[in-house]
Design a protein around this motif. Structure first.
Motif, mmCIF file in Angstrom:
data_model
loop_
_atom_site.group_PDB
_atom_site.id
_atom_site.type_symbol
_atom_site.label_atom_id
_atom_site.label_comp_id
_atom_site.label_asym_id
_atom_site.label_seq_id
_atom_site.Cartn_x
_atom_site.Cartn_y
_atom_site.Cartn_z
ATOM 1 N N SER A 294 0.602 -1.280 0.014
ATOM 2 C CA SER A 294 -0.091 -0.018 -0.162
ATOM 3 C C SER A 294 0.817 1.465 -0.035
ATOM 4 C CB SER A 294 -0.796 0.027 1.245
ATOM 5 O OG SER A 294 -0.027 0.179 2.492
ATOM 6 N N LYS B 4 -10.069 -6.211 0.974
ATOM 7 C CA LYS B 4 -10.365 -5.434 2.052
ATOM 8 C C LYS B 4 -10.231 -5.922 3.457
ATOM 9 C CE LYS B 4 -13.544 -2.478 2.123
ATOM 10 N NZ LYS B 4 -14.854 -3.068 2.597
ATOM 11 N N ARG B 30 -7.125 3.684 4.040
ATOM 12 C CA ARG B 30 -6.667 2.844 3.104
ATOM 13 C C ARG B 30 -7.938 1.958 2.340
ATOM 14 N NH1 ARG B 30 -2.645 -1.930 4.646
ATOM 15 N NH2 ARG B 30 -4.458 -2.557 5.644
ATOM 16 N N LEU B 34 -9.231 2.398 -1.592
ATOM 17 C CA LEU B 34 -9.745 1.472 -2.306
ATOM 18 C C LEU B 34 -11.063 1.254 -2.858
ATOM 19 C CD1 LEU B 34 -8.811 -1.637 -3.173
ATOM 20 C CD2 LEU B 34 -9.476 -2.226 -1.258
ATOM 21 N N ARG B 37 -11.558 3.742 -5.589
ATOM 22 C CA ARG B 37 -10.974 3.540 -6.626
ATOM 23 C C ARG B 37 -11.775 2.397 -7.442
ATOM 24 N NH1 ARG B 37 -5.755 1.635 -5.469
ATOM 25 N NH2 ARG B 37 -6.027 2.520 -3.418
ATOM 26 N N THR B 38 -12.430 1.390 -6.724
ATOM 27 C CA THR B 38 -12.913 0.180 -7.358
ATOM 28 C C THR B 38 -14.303 0.409 -7.756
ATOM 29 O OG1 THR B 38 -13.356 -0.725 -5.182
ATOM 30 C CG2 THR B 38 -11.314 -1.371 -6.374
#
Lengths: 344, 147
Positions: A294, B4, B30, B34, B37-38
């Protein structure tokens, strides 16, 4: 029936007859004052008295069947509870092994894996007994005695397995009422804790109203989470860049110790060089945290976003600083608390 | 959502000090990036639900496995992910018995006694308020950029 039930103020019970429940439990610690009144039965038997207790759903992991021949006897509850008291108090490692073996085997039969896993993940600071009031008080372990002491009762523990609780003057010495009192004090302790957590609860008196406040507060917090998550879904797309910036800054600051604004300006001046340097160092440090990938992603996106920005109009560095300052205020509480050992 | 949840496996390093704000922030940010973005920007409600699940997941991971409520949250999330069912709304009416209402609110509350329920509620409230504070901070910093 049993001479020790309620006759003497100081109650002490040995750990009897529990060896059939736990094969790896060491029976050498059992003192034999008073004979064994529990008939030896097979390991699959659960006394019907236990099955009545809601918390005893966890006990059913030892065997879902109950024998009809067993009399409803609180002593059975005492016995199994003392076994658990033994787990909680003395040998956590062994207890987990023994308890885990039983629980894993029978957990498919009971739906109470909550309480069984709770038992194996014992938190020594908190008393995690199922806390049913019928279960005798002398099974509480040493941590229990430390919470009982400030209440004014004299309690001394001769052994690690059970505590002797002395009743106050003029109060019932029945084992059940003592357990009740202990339980009620635990509950009032926790209500006080909750009162501090929930804002606006200090004015409210009475358990019912306080519970109402607590319920409303939890509901409002959950609704806030839902609302804020919907909001975050539709917020500015530039947020992604800033999130990556935050991710890299957070970790850098946390292991850098002090958070100074001085570190930010060189970043704006020469971002690519600094970030890649620091990123590589941090990537090596955080291998155990599983953040290497990450972090690389964060660095890459950061670099690309900066390259994009350099071609456009330069954005003032105030935004970045503001952004990071906000995270700093959120996390700095955590730092200060952790440094001084407070609870965050 | 499986990626995740499986990405972060580090346990809570300070269980006695309570949940760690930094780890919570890191995990949530984080997961948030994610999700953003997805999922396509068109499906706003779908994104919102995923972000909400990410919030609960990061809360539960930061609290550690020693808490019954965190285990219940993760169990619920993993089951939902496998069965592909939409999480039903947890509408809770204050029934005649307040303890029951509290049990419905706090995850994993159905299987514990009253004493433990109060303890878990306290920890749950602490983590929830931290999560809300974090999310509010993100929203504030995002909106401060302005058009």
């Amino acid at each position: 029936m049993r001479s020790s039930s309620g006759d003497v103020p100081a109650i002490s019970k040995p750990v009897l007859g529990a060896s059939w429940l736990d094969p790896c439990w060491n029976p050498s610690g059992a003192s034999s004052s008073g004979g064994r009144s529990l008939p030896q039965t097979g390991p699959g038997v659960l006394p019907p008295s236990l099955s009545r207790f809601p918390a005893a759903a966890g006990f059913s992991c030892f065997g879902a069947t109950s024998s009809g021949g067993m009399a409803a006897d609180p002593f059975d509850a005492l016995m199994t509870e003392q076994k658990k008291g033994r787990w909680l108090g003395v040998e956590p490692g062994q207890a987990e092994l023994g308890g885990g073996g039983h629980e894993r085997g029978a957990s498919s039969t009971s739906g109470a894996e909550n309480s069984s896993s709770k038992r194996s993940n014992e938190d020594a600071a908190m008393d995690r007994t199922p806390g049913d009031p019928q279960i005798s008080v002398e099974t509480k372990n040493r941590q229990k005695s430390s919470t009982v002491k400030p209440s004014g009762k004299q309690s001394k523990d001769f052994s690690e397995d059970y505590v002797h609780v002395r009743a106050r003057h003029g109060q019932a010495t029945n084992s059940h009422s003592l357990a009740e009192r202990v339980r009620r004090e635990k509950i009032s302790q926790r209500m006080k804790l909750l009162q501090e957590l929930v804002p606006g609860c200090s004015k409210v008196t009475g358990k019912a109203l306080m519970l109402d406040e607590i319920i409303n507060y939890v509901q409002s917090l959950q609704q806030q989470v839902e609302f804020l998550s919907m909001k975050l879904a539709t917020v500015d797309p530039r947020l992604d860049m800033n999130i990556e910036a935050l991710l890299s800054e957070d970790l850098l600051r946390s292991h850098g110790g002090s958070s100074s604004a001085v570190g930010f300006s060189p970043r704006v001046v020469d971002p690519q060089l600094h970030l890649s340097q620091r990123g590589l160092v941090q990537t090596g440090m955080f291998g155990d945290l599983n953040t290497a990938n990450s972090f690389r992603r964060a660095i890459d996106s950061q670099l690309s976003s900066y390259k994009r920005r350099m071609t456009q109009m330069p954005i003032s560095c105030d935004e970045e600083l503001q952004n990071v300052m906000q995270m700093a205020t959120f996390c700095s509480n955590d730092f200060n608390n952790r440094e001084f050992g407070d609870r965050s | 959502m499986d990626s995740k949840s499986s990405a972060c496996s580090s346990p809570n390093p300070n269980p006695t000090l309570g949940p760690s704000k930094l780890m919570l922030a890191f995990r949530f940010l984080r997961a948030l990036s994610l999700v953003r973005r997805t999922t396509p920007a068109s499906s706003r409600t779908c994104r919102g639900r995923r972000i909400e699940r990410a919030a609960y997941a990061s809360m539960a991971y930061s609290a550690g496995a020693s808490r019954a409520w965190s285990r219940a949250v993760l169990r619920r999330l993993h089951h939902r992910a496998r069965r592909r069912a939409v999480a039903p709304r947890r509408l809770s009416t204050t029934a005649g018995n307040r303890a029951e209402a509290l049990r419905r609110l706090v995850p994993g509350g159905a299987g514990m006694d009253y004493c433990t329920l109060l303890e878990e509620t306290a920890d749950y409230i602490k983590c929830l308020s931290m999560q809300v504070e974090l999310m509010q901070g993100i929203v504030d910093s995002a909106s401060s950029y302005g058009p």
